[in-house]
Design a protein around this motif. Structure first.
Motif, PDB file in Angstrom:
ATOM      1  N   ALA A   1      -2.371  -8.346 -10.142  1.00 24.07           N
ATOM      2  CA  ALA A   1      -1.994  -8.096  -8.751  1.00 24.07           C
ATOM      3  C   ALA A   1      -2.728  -6.863  -8.216  1.00 24.07           C
ATOM      4  O   ALA A   1      -3.087  -5.961  -8.973  1.00 24.07           O
ATOM      5  CB  ALA A   1      -0.486  -7.889  -8.653  1.00 24.07           C
ATOM      6  N   ASP A   2      -2.931  -6.839  -6.921  1.00 20.90           N
ATOM      7  CA  ASP A   2      -3.514  -5.660  -6.270  1.00 20.90           C
ATOM      8  C   ASP A   2      -2.371  -4.831  -5.684  1.00 20.90           C
ATOM      9  O   ASP A   2      -2.043  -4.928  -4.499  1.00 20.90           O
ATOM     10  CB  ASP A   2      -4.496  -6.093  -5.173  1.00 20.90           C
ATOM     11  CG  ASP A   2      -5.691  -6.857  -5.736  1.00 20.90           C
ATOM     12  OD1 ASP A   2      -6.071  -6.571  -6.885  1.00 20.90           O
ATOM     13  OD2 ASP A   2      -6.223  -7.739  -5.039  1.00 20.90           O
ATOM     14  N   ILE A   3      -1.742  -4.041  -6.530  1.00 23.87           N
ATOM     15  CA  ILE A   3      -0.548  -3.294  -6.121  1.00 23.87           C
ATOM     16  C   ILE A   3      -0.649  -1.819  -6.506  1.00 23.87           C
ATOM     17  O   ILE A   3       0.366  -1.138  -6.679  1.00 23.87           O
ATOM     18  CB  ILE A   3       0.729  -3.910  -6.728  1.00 23.87           C
ATOM     19  CG1 ILE A   3       0.607  -4.017  -8.256  1.00 23.87           C
ATOM     20  CG2 ILE A   3       1.024  -5.268  -6.103  1.00 23.87           C
ATOM     21  CD1 ILE A   3       1.877  -4.502  -8.939  1.00 23.87           C
ATOM     22  N   GLU A   4      -1.873  -1.313  -6.622  1.00 23.18           N
ATOM     23  CA  GLU A   4      -2.054   0.076  -7.060  1.00 23.18           C
ATOM     24  C   GLU A   4      -1.384   1.065  -6.116  1.00 23.18           C
ATOM     25  O   GLU A   4      -0.730   2.023  -6.557  1.00 23.18           O
ATOM     26  CB  GLU A   4      -3.540   0.406  -7.191  1.00 23.18           C
ATOM     27  CG  GLU A   4      -4.268  -0.311  -8.313  1.00 23.18           C
ATOM     28  CD  GLU A   4      -4.650  -1.736  -7.937  1.00 23.18           C
ATOM     29  OE1 GLU A   4      -4.474  -2.102  -6.752  1.00 23.18           O
ATOM     30  OE2 GLU A   4      -5.134  -2.479  -8.808  1.00 23.18           O
ATOM     31  N   ASP A   5      -1.532   0.863  -4.799  1.00 16.16           N
ATOM     32  CA  ASP A   5      -0.932   1.792  -3.830  1.00 16.16           C
ATOM     33  C   ASP A   5       0.591   1.760  -3.908  1.00 16.16           C
ATOM     34  O   ASP A   5       1.257   2.793  -3.756  1.00 16.16           O
ATOM     35  CB  ASP A   5      -1.401   1.467  -2.411  1.00 16.16           C
ATOM     36  CG  ASP A   5      -2.864   1.818  -2.187  1.00 16.16           C
ATOM     37  OD1 ASP A   5      -3.420   2.584  -3.000  1.00 16.16           O
ATOM     38  OD2 ASP A   5      -3.458   1.315  -1.214  1.00 16.16           O
ATOM     39  N   LEU A   6       1.139   0.569  -4.131  1.00 15.45           N
ATOM     40  CA  LEU A   6       2.586   0.442  -4.286  1.00 15.45           C
ATOM     41  C   LEU A   6       3.055   1.169  -5.534  1.00 15.45           C
ATOM     42  O   LEU A   6       4.075   1.883  -5.512  1.00 15.45           O
ATOM     43  CB  LEU A   6       2.968  -1.042  -4.346  1.00 15.45           C
ATOM     44  CG  LEU A   6       4.434  -1.376  -4.659  1.00 15.45           C
ATOM     45  CD1 LEU A   6       5.379  -0.692  -3.688  1.00 15.45           C
ATOM     46  CD2 LEU A   6       4.636  -2.888  -4.643  1.00 15.45           C
ATOM     47  N   GLU A   7       2.329   1.043  -6.626  1.00 20.08           N
ATOM     48  CA  GLU A   7       2.705   1.722  -7.863  1.00 20.08           C
ATOM     49  C   GLU A   7       2.622   3.240  -7.725  1.00 20.08           C
ATOM     50  O   GLU A   7       3.465   3.963  -8.241  1.00 20.08           O
ATOM     51  CB  GLU A   7       1.805   1.233  -9.011  1.00 20.08           C
ATOM     52  CG  GLU A   7       2.088  -0.213  -9.433  1.00 20.08           C
ATOM     53  CD  GLU A   7       1.124  -0.713 -10.488  1.00 20.08           C
ATOM     54  OE1 GLU A   7       1.551  -1.446 -11.381  1.00 20.08           O
ATOM     55  OE2 GLU A   7      -0.077  -0.357 -10.409  1.00 20.08           O
ATOM     56  N   LYS A   8       1.601   3.707  -7.017  1.00 15.00           N
ATOM     57  CA  LYS A   8       1.481   5.152  -6.788  1.00 15.00           C
ATOM     58  C   LYS A   8       2.643   5.660  -5.958  1.00 15.00           C
ATOM     59  O   LYS A   8       3.189   6.747  -6.205  1.00 15.00           O
ATOM     60  CB  LYS A   8       0.154   5.461  -6.085  1.00 15.00           C
ATOM     61  CG  LYS A   8      -1.070   5.286  -6.967  1.00 15.00           C
ATOM     62  CD  LYS A   8      -2.349   5.563  -6.174  1.00 15.00           C
ATOM     63  CE  LYS A   8      -3.597   5.337  -7.025  1.00 15.00           C
ATOM     64  NZ  LYS A   8      -4.830   5.544  -6.232  1.00 15.00           N
TER      65      LYS A   8
END
Length: 268
Positions: free
Chosen positions: A255-262
């Motif tokens: 998934a492209d969820i890096e900003d959400l994880e940060k």
């Protein structure tokens, strides 16, 4: 001459001793003592309030995933918890699991995925809002233009809720499905949501009784009166992020969820 001088000296006698400083009357010390006591009480009360606020916030360990049906909440939930893709269906019950912050396994929050169906979403929000440390409002970036009014209506009800206003949890508006070509950008979604919320504010403030007081928290004013609404006017911190629960490589990719994880790491 000497005898006269001696006589004059004898008559004058020794110089009188310097008088000792008079003690400050006890009554004059009272205001000073009272000022010191008041200052100490103010400091202690401030520390107590600060500790109570921190304790109350630290006791709220839930991050709610909310939004309309088919916005991708459940797949985001699954990706965050397991890292894997899974076919999902419209939820009619909540899903919850412990989420350990990426790169810091000692820090965790409870993720709770709430149903997005119109007849259920406020009911489930009422059930979990008191424990919310943060809220992720998931938007379908592809269907946003068609669903904008419904998205704004749900977001409005969330933002004027009395419990949400009191606790002021961090809010992330996650613009999902960015892997699709027709997806709207987070910037455009923010601009259009602000316009739609401003319209709703004007319309509904004229007839606040149309909203259920248990959800609206009475007739709370959204934003600043007399000014066009924007998210910076809210007491809670609101941020936007683009993401894709499916990912650009589909089911086999990540998934492209890096900003959400940060954001989750920062919020936890």
């Amino acid at each position: 001459m000497n005898s006269a001088g001696g006589l004059r000296t004898a008559r004058e006698g020794p110089s009188p001793p310097q008088s000792a400083p008079l003690p400050v009357p006890e009554a004059a010390q009272v205001p000073l003592v009272v000022s010191v006591v008041v200052a100490l009480v103010v400091v202690l009360l401030s520390l107590l309030i600060w500790k109570l606020v921190r304790a109350r916030k630290s006791s709220r360990r839930a991050v709610l995933l909310v939004g309309l049906c088919d916005s991708g909440k459940t797949l985001l939930f699954t990706r965050l918890v397991t890292g894997k893709f899974r076919d999902t269906q419209t939820s009619i019950a909540d899903n919850s699991a412990l989420y350990r912050v990426k790169n810091d396994k000692n820090t965790s929050v409870t993720l709770i995925d709430l149903p997005g169906h119109e007849s259920l979403r406020l009911q489930f929000l009422d059930r979990f809002k008191t424990s919310a440390r943060a809220i992720v409002f998931v938007v379908d970036s592809v269907a946003f233009q068609r669903e904008m009014k419904d998205v704004a209506q749900f977001l409005y009800e969330l933002l004027i809720d009395s419990t949400v206003l009191k606790n002021a949890p961090s809010l992330l508006i996650a613009c999902n499905k960015q892997d699709v070509t027709m997806a709207k950008s987070s910037r455009l979604i923010q601009q259009q949501l602000e316009k739609e919320l401003n319209t709703l504010r004007v319309t509904l403030s004229a007839a606040p009784s149309t909203l259920d007081s248990s959800h609206s928290g009475s007739t709370s004013q959204l934003g600043k009166k007399g000014k066009e609404f924007d998210f910076s006017q809210l007491s809670m911190k609101v941020e936007f992020a683009e993401c894709s629960a499916r990912g650009s490589k589909g089911e086999e990719g990540s998934a492209d969820i890096e900003d959400l994880e940060k954001w989750l790491a920062k919020t936890a």
